[in-house]
Design an enzyme around this catalytic site. Structure first.
Site, mmCIF file in Angstrom:
data_model
loop_
_atom_site.group_PDB
_atom_site.id
_atom_site.type_symbol
_atom_site.label_atom_id
_atom_site.label_comp_id
_atom_site.label_asym_id
_atom_site.label_seq_id
_atom_site.Cartn_x
_atom_site.Cartn_y
_atom_site.Cartn_z
ATOM 1 N N GLU A 110 5.845 13.462 -6.478
ATOM 2 C CA GLU A 110 5.119 14.720 -6.332
ATOM 3 C C GLU A 110 5.991 15.806 -5.683
ATOM 4 O O GLU A 110 5.478 16.878 -5.345
ATOM 5 C CB GLU A 110 3.845 14.528 -5.489
ATOM 6 C CG GLU A 110 2.894 13.462 -5.975
ATOM 7 C CD GLU A 110 2.097 13.866 -7.217
ATOM 8 O OE1 GLU A 110 2.365 14.943 -7.779
ATOM 9 O OE2 GLU A 110 1.224 13.089 -7.616
ATOM 10 N N HIS A 133 -0.302 15.248 1.017
ATOM 11 C CA HIS A 133 -1.210 14.807 -0.041
ATOM 12 C C HIS A 133 -1.695 13.413 0.340
ATOM 13 O O HIS A 133 -0.902 12.555 0.725
ATOM 14 C CB HIS A 133 -0.472 14.768 -1.384
ATOM 15 C CG HIS A 133 -1.201 14.009 -2.432
ATOM 16 N ND1 HIS A 133 -2.327 14.503 -3.067
ATOM 17 C CD2 HIS A 133 -1.004 12.774 -2.939
ATOM 18 C CE1 HIS A 133 -2.765 13.612 -3.924
ATOM 19 N NE2 HIS A 133 -1.983 12.546 -3.870
ATOM 20 N N HIS A 135 -5.407 10.404 0.036
ATOM 21 C CA HIS A 135 -6.505 9.918 -0.797
ATOM 22 C C HIS A 135 -7.741 9.637 0.057
ATOM 23 O O HIS A 135 -8.168 8.479 0.169
ATOM 24 C CB HIS A 135 -6.075 8.639 -1.530
ATOM 25 C CG HIS A 135 -4.906 8.803 -2.455
ATOM 26 N ND1 HIS A 135 -4.204 7.730 -2.980
ATOM 27 C CD2 HIS A 135 -4.331 9.924 -2.963
ATOM 28 C CE1 HIS A 135 -3.244 8.183 -3.770
ATOM 29 N NE2 HIS A 135 -3.281 9.505 -3.770
ATOM 30 N N GLU A 163 -18.306 22.875 12.240
ATOM 31 C CA GLU A 163 -16.854 23.022 12.292
ATOM 32 C C GLU A 163 -16.220 23.477 10.977
ATOM 33 O O GLU A 163 -15.147 24.082 10.973
ATOM 34 C CB GLU A 163 -16.201 21.676 12.682
ATOM 35 C CG GLU A 163 -16.253 21.361 14.151
ATOM 36 C CD GLU A 163 -15.598 22.437 15.002
ATOM 37 O OE1 GLU A 163 -16.338 23.117 15.721
ATOM 38 O OE2 GLU A 163 -14.375 22.610 14.923
ATOM 39 N N HIS A 205 -8.951 11.691 -7.363
ATOM 40 C CA HIS A 205 -7.588 11.332 -6.918
ATOM 41 C C HIS A 205 -7.406 11.566 -5.417
ATOM 42 O O HIS A 205 -7.137 10.622 -4.675
ATOM 43 C CB HIS A 205 -6.558 12.127 -7.735
ATOM 44 C CG HIS A 205 -5.141 11.800 -7.387
ATOM 45 N ND1 HIS A 205 -4.122 11.739 -8.293
ATOM 46 C CD2 HIS A 205 -4.557 11.515 -6.186
ATOM 47 C CE1 HIS A 205 -2.993 11.410 -7.691
ATOM 48 N NE2 HIS A 205 -3.238 11.280 -6.409
HETATM 49 O O1 2HA Z 1 2.612 9.020 -4.072
HETATM 50 O O2 2HA Z 1 -0.367 9.659 -4.195
HETATM 51 O O3 2HA Z 1 -0.252 11.233 -6.284
HETATM 52 C C1 2HA Z 1 1.534 8.436 -4.713
HETATM 53 C C2 2HA Z 1 0.509 9.438 -4.984
HETATM 54 C C3 2HA Z 1 0.618 10.178 -6.239
HETATM 55 ZN ZN ZN Z 2 -2.039 10.751 -4.849
#
Ligand code: 2HA
Ligand code: ZN
Length: 265
Positions: A110, A133, A135, A163, A205
């Site tokens: 990424e 980034h 999850h 908040e 995602h």
């Molecule tokens: O790096 O999260 O979006 C693994 C991920 C890809």
């Molecule tokens: Zn990811």
């Protein structure tokens, strides 16, 4: 040793402990000063170089610490040199590795998306430094039961807890499901950042958040994810009351918050 490696690996461990970065999920890139790089390695000694097709000219001369492709956040604290790298954008299409990826690895897939986001955020905020980034469970869950609409998601998240509008007055953008790791999702994410969002959800995602400091961005992720958790706890139940549009506006007045227009008015 108290340097940027400690600060970054501590945050990566916290993200992992929340179960927001299972296996090799998630990635981070953080702009470093030359002084910070010097606490870890020689900023002028290149180990390896990587070529990229897309134009990095806006970022030439900048140093980044970046998580490695296929690496686990879980392992970064105990083995930073194999799981992280320090890089310098040395020309419009070349990045030099100064430290890390010791087992022959390279930066996250990424990375182009991160650099596109850094570019757009820096144009709006010269103090910007960080993209994370991850999850987060409840944010991903929400994208299965909500319209994939930035206005809708922002309004719900703002109304779940006091908040929210204080921490992300610019709202949260959402993109439809796309193949990750490619140019298209990078361009679409950076476009949302250019519209003033620091946070972009990828449907089914995860979430990418940006900002000036590790604390700010980690706090942004926590607050968004907590609002999503509350939303899912009440979703499908009979809601007796929530924060109203008027109450959000009163809050904005009291705290002098410049919130995104078109959501509650
Ligand atoms: O790096 O999260 O979006 C693994 C991920 C890809
Ligand atoms: Zn990811």
């Amino acid at each position: 040793m108290n340097n940027v490696i400690n600060e970054v690996t501590e945050i990566l461990s916290l993200l992992y402990k929340h179960n927001w970065d299972e296996r090799n999920g998630g990635n981070l890139s953080y702009i470093l000063t030359e002084e910070e790089v010097k606490t870890v390695c020689d900023p002028f000694k290149t180990i390896r170089s990587f070529e990229y097709d897309f134009d990095m000219s806006y970022l030439i001369g900048k140093y980044f610490i970046v998580t490695g492709t296929g690496k686990y956040f879980k392992n970064c604290l105990k083995d930073p040199e194999n799981n992280l790298g320090i890089l310098k954008v040395s020309s419009a299409h070349k990045v030099d590795l100064l430290w890390g990826y010791a087992d022959g690895g390279k930066m996250t897939s990424e990375f182009p998306t991160h650099l596109m986001c850094h570019t757009e955020r820096l144009k709006l905020d010269p103090g910007h430094r960080l993209v994370i980034h991850c999850h987060p469970t409840n944010i991903i869950a929400m994208t299965h039961v909500c319209p994939l609409d930035s206005r809708f998601i922002t309004e719900k998240l703002w109304k779940m807890q006091t908040e929210s509008i204080v921490v992300f007055p610019e709202g949260v953008a959402i993109l439809p499901w796309m193949v990750c790791g490619g140019n298209e999702i990078g361009v679409a994410t950076a476009q949302k950042m250019a519209e003033g969002y620091r946070s972009v959800i990828w449907a089914h995602h995860g979430l990418s958040c940006t900002g000036k400091t590790l604390d700010e961005v980690y706090g942004l992720i926590e607050t968004i994810e907590k609002a999503a958790e509350i939303y899912l706890k009440v979703f499908g139940k009979e809601i007796i009351q929530s924060i109203t549009d008027k109450q959000l506006k009163d809050l904005a007045t009291a705290f002098n918050i410049d919130y995104r227009k078109g959501i509650i008015d």
